[in-house]
Design an enzyme around this catalytic site. Sequence first.
Site, mmCIF file in Angstrom:
data_model
loop_
_atom_site.group_PDB
_atom_site.id
_atom_site.type_symbol
_atom_site.label_atom_id
_atom_site.label_comp_id
_atom_site.label_asym_id
_atom_site.label_seq_id
_atom_site.Cartn_x
_atom_site.Cartn_y
_atom_site.Cartn_z
ATOM 1 N N LYS A 90 8.187 -1.211 59.113
ATOM 2 C CA LYS A 90 9.724 -1.732 59.234
ATOM 3 C C LYS A 90 9.888 -0.860 60.578
ATOM 4 O O LYS A 90 10.415 -1.640 61.316
ATOM 5 C CB LYS A 90 10.140 -1.341 58.189
ATOM 6 C CG LYS A 90 11.642 -2.082 58.245
ATOM 7 C CD LYS A 90 12.504 -1.887 57.067
ATOM 8 C CE LYS A 90 13.947 -2.167 57.542
ATOM 9 N NZ LYS A 90 14.947 -2.534 56.447
ATOM 10 N N GLU B 153 2.879 8.540 58.716
ATOM 11 C CA GLU B 153 1.289 8.207 58.102
ATOM 12 C C GLU B 153 0.792 7.039 58.960
ATOM 13 O O GLU B 153 -0.225 7.105 58.998
ATOM 14 C CB GLU B 153 1.601 7.859 56.553
ATOM 15 C CG GLU B 153 2.079 9.104 55.668
ATOM 16 C CD GLU B 153 3.412 9.415 55.429
ATOM 17 O OE1 GLU B 153 4.199 8.899 56.533
ATOM 18 O OE2 GLU B 153 4.046 9.855 54.463
ATOM 19 N N GLY C 153 12.492 -2.261 53.077
ATOM 20 C CA GLY C 153 11.037 -2.137 52.922
ATOM 21 C C GLY C 153 10.237 -2.463 51.400
ATOM 22 O O GLY C 153 9.471 -3.307 51.433
ATOM 23 N N ARG C 154 11.004 -2.011 50.703
ATOM 24 C CA ARG C 154 10.381 -2.492 49.150
ATOM 25 C C ARG C 154 10.685 -3.762 48.738
ATOM 26 O O ARG C 154 10.415 -4.366 47.464
ATOM 27 C CB ARG C 154 10.984 -1.624 48.146
ATOM 28 C CG ARG C 154 12.547 -1.229 48.124
ATOM 29 C CD ARG C 154 12.817 -0.041 47.208
ATOM 30 N NE ARG C 154 14.225 0.073 47.274
ATOM 31 C CZ ARG C 154 15.079 1.066 48.150
ATOM 32 N NH1 ARG C 154 13.909 1.432 49.082
ATOM 33 N NH2 ARG C 154 16.290 1.186 48.066
ATOM 34 N N GLU D 162 12.838 4.072 43.792
ATOM 35 C CA GLU D 162 13.641 4.159 45.043
ATOM 36 C C GLU D 162 14.868 3.340 45.062
ATOM 37 O O GLU D 162 15.804 3.886 45.998
ATOM 38 C CB GLU D 162 12.339 3.640 46.208
ATOM 39 C CG GLU D 162 12.819 4.265 47.540
ATOM 40 C CD GLU D 162 11.943 3.799 48.837
ATOM 41 O OE1 GLU D 162 11.819 2.554 48.954
ATOM 42 O OE2 GLU D 162 10.906 4.700 49.214
ATOM 43 N N HIS E 197 -6.494 3.160 24.782
ATOM 44 C CA HIS E 197 -7.363 4.252 24.601
ATOM 45 C C HIS E 197 -7.227 5.430 25.469
ATOM 46 O O HIS E 197 -7.833 6.536 25.296
ATOM 47 C CB HIS E 197 -8.889 3.768 25.125
ATOM 48 C CG HIS E 197 -9.255 2.353 24.163
ATOM 49 N ND1 HIS E 197 -9.774 2.486 23.042
ATOM 50 C CD2 HIS E 197 -8.962 1.217 24.405
ATOM 51 C CE1 HIS E 197 -9.883 1.214 22.418
ATOM 52 N NE2 HIS E 197 -9.491 0.375 23.363
ATOM 53 N N LYS F 56 10.428 14.677 54.604
ATOM 54 C CA LYS F 56 9.643 14.190 55.890
ATOM 55 C C LYS F 56 10.222 15.274 56.951
ATOM 56 O O LYS F 56 9.378 15.523 57.743
ATOM 57 C CB LYS F 56 10.573 12.922 56.395
ATOM 58 C CG LYS F 56 9.769 11.577 55.612
ATOM 59 C CD LYS F 56 10.328 10.402 56.335
ATOM 60 C CE LYS F 56 10.004 9.132 55.268
ATOM 61 N NZ LYS F 56 10.701 7.969 55.649
HETATM 62 O O1 F6P Z 1 10.026 6.844 53.158
HETATM 63 C C1 F6P Z 1 10.003 5.534 52.393
HETATM 64 C C2 F6P Z 1 10.105 4.339 53.228
HETATM 65 O O2 F6P Z 1 11.158 4.350 54.268
HETATM 66 C C3 F6P Z 1 9.990 3.350 52.320
HETATM 67 O O3 F6P Z 1 11.508 2.612 52.013
HETATM 68 C C4 F6P Z 1 9.460 2.235 53.341
HETATM 69 O O4 F6P Z 1 8.971 1.415 52.278
HETATM 70 C C5 F6P Z 1 8.101 3.316 53.745
HETATM 71 O O5 F6P Z 1 8.918 4.396 53.798
HETATM 72 C C6 F6P Z 1 7.475 2.777 54.893
HETATM 73 O O6 F6P Z 1 8.245 2.518 55.921
HETATM 74 P P1 F6P Z 1 7.930 1.690 57.116
HETATM 75 O O7 F6P Z 1 7.766 0.309 56.781
HETATM 76 O O8 F6P Z 1 9.241 1.868 58.249
HETATM 77 O O9 F6P Z 1 6.764 2.445 57.756
#
Ligand code: F6P
Length: 546
Positions: A206, A212, A266-267, A352, A383, A511
């Site tokens: 987003k 990452e 994002g979610r 979240e 199990h 972060k």
């Molecule tokens: O760090 C949490 C978050 O902002 C989530 O809410 C989001 O889904 C995820 O990181 C990834 O964010 P992006 O789509 O901006 O890379």
Amino acid sequence: MADAKNKTTLDSLKKHRKRLTDRPMRQLFAENPDRFRSFSANCGDIILDYSKNRIDTEAMAALIDLARHAGVEARRDAMWAGEPINVTEGRSVLHMALRYGGEEPVLVDGQDVMPGIREVLERIKTFSDQVRDGSIKGHTGEQFTDIVNIGIGGSDLGPAMVTLALEPYTRADLRAHYVSNVDGASMHDTLKRLDPKRTMFIVASKTFTTDETMTNANSARQWLAEALGDEAVNDHFAAVSTNLEACDAFGIRADRVFGFWDWVGGRYSVWSAIGLPVAIAVGYENFAMFLKGAATMDNHFRTTPLEKNLPVIMAVLGVWYRNEWGFATHAVLPYDQRLSRFPAYLQQQDMESNGKSVTLEGKQVETETGPIIWGEPGTNGQHAFYQLIHQGTSVIPCDFLIAAQPQESMPPHHDKLVANCFAQSEALMLGKTKDEVVAELKEAGMDKADIKALAPHKVFPGNRPSNTLLYRKLDPATLGQLIALYEHKVFVQGVIWNINSFDQWGVELGKQLAKALLPNVQGATNGAEHDSSTQGLLAYYHQMKG
Ligand code: F6P
């Protein structure tokens, strides 16, 4: 909880809880043979059986009152009207528009968002069709066989979970892979089986700043450029983001960039272009059915009276257990192997959203908020951890999910799966009394002393609550419905707790500190500015890594 107007409802909930403490579900079922009919509701082909909960008609009415007094209907309508209900970020919350598909305008700041949504959907359709039929090819002219989605959180969990759930709709010659973790193992192990000539990467973020994702995207670009040359990169990358400039700066060509909007959290983004790898994997028609299923649930949520409204019912039961009974966790147990990532998806969705401790007004909340969500598919969990659910000291409300029809004809598998699913909720509800255990052991011929020693271990307390969601088949529309159901459940709970379910400031501190620590990790410095634990770990790290 919202404010003083809830006070009466809350007091009445306490009374109901006290009353029901002495009336286990076993007794409630014995008293009311119609209990299933009284406490089940449906949305299309999804049936929610919530009769195995610690409720009766009066308690349920009080819980629905709680939702009503908290202003769930007004807030739901404000969300759909595009009001900036995500107050800390000043944003509207309109993921429902992404799957609406209707003719009415949907407004944000007086602007209809529907034309933009339709345009992006059209581009997703064209692009996914062309990747699937081979008219979009790699740099060397080969057809794509592998799509690697690089994203994390909402840019990974949604599409990854959905692709797995819809496996019967995928093609063996076009595989979707998901790399999220900054742990190089994930990218490495994915790439080692792939041919760069036939691999496409979708960088999904987003913000297009998530460390990452950018780290993984750079490694993927390097891998591709090493194999095919720098000039090949353009033909093998696409991007999905709200940050179009950053996509451009990364070097992704404009016709491969798919946008979305800041009013999509994002979610909640799997319904946007973040769903592109799903559309490629299962075909656009199935992706469209997935959106349509969610729209069916949206319509149900927006128009069904609260008493029969599935997300509302599930939400108030969750609040009941979290706040009145003090149950801290909630298990999601799909009897559907293809939903194996559904609990992980819901962890972000729920935790979240509602893992908050200040109200909309910035005051400390006075009750517990979001529960800990966890789970694994049945029958595997039976199990492993079900022992604790049946006989442990913590009560864990559970959601069981099961399809009436399997996707494959392999008798007797599905009958056994269903029998296990129904048996678990029955066992949790009924339990087994000491008298029943003793009678069973006597019947088996055990002597008195052994019975006395063993019986306490074989008692099941019962009265352990669960919902069962039974649906016809795990097809794209049903999956869309199920996800939207949980989204709205979480929304309703957020309204009742008077918190902002749409921000996630709690992820920021880690972060910031990771950024600050990286130079200490990369250099040999001891990080004197950090606490002694962190300094100690750094020192050992540098010593061990050699
Ligand atoms: O760090 C949490 C978050 O902002 C989530 O809410 C989001 O889904 C995820 O990181 C990834 O964010 P992006 O789509 O901006 O890379």
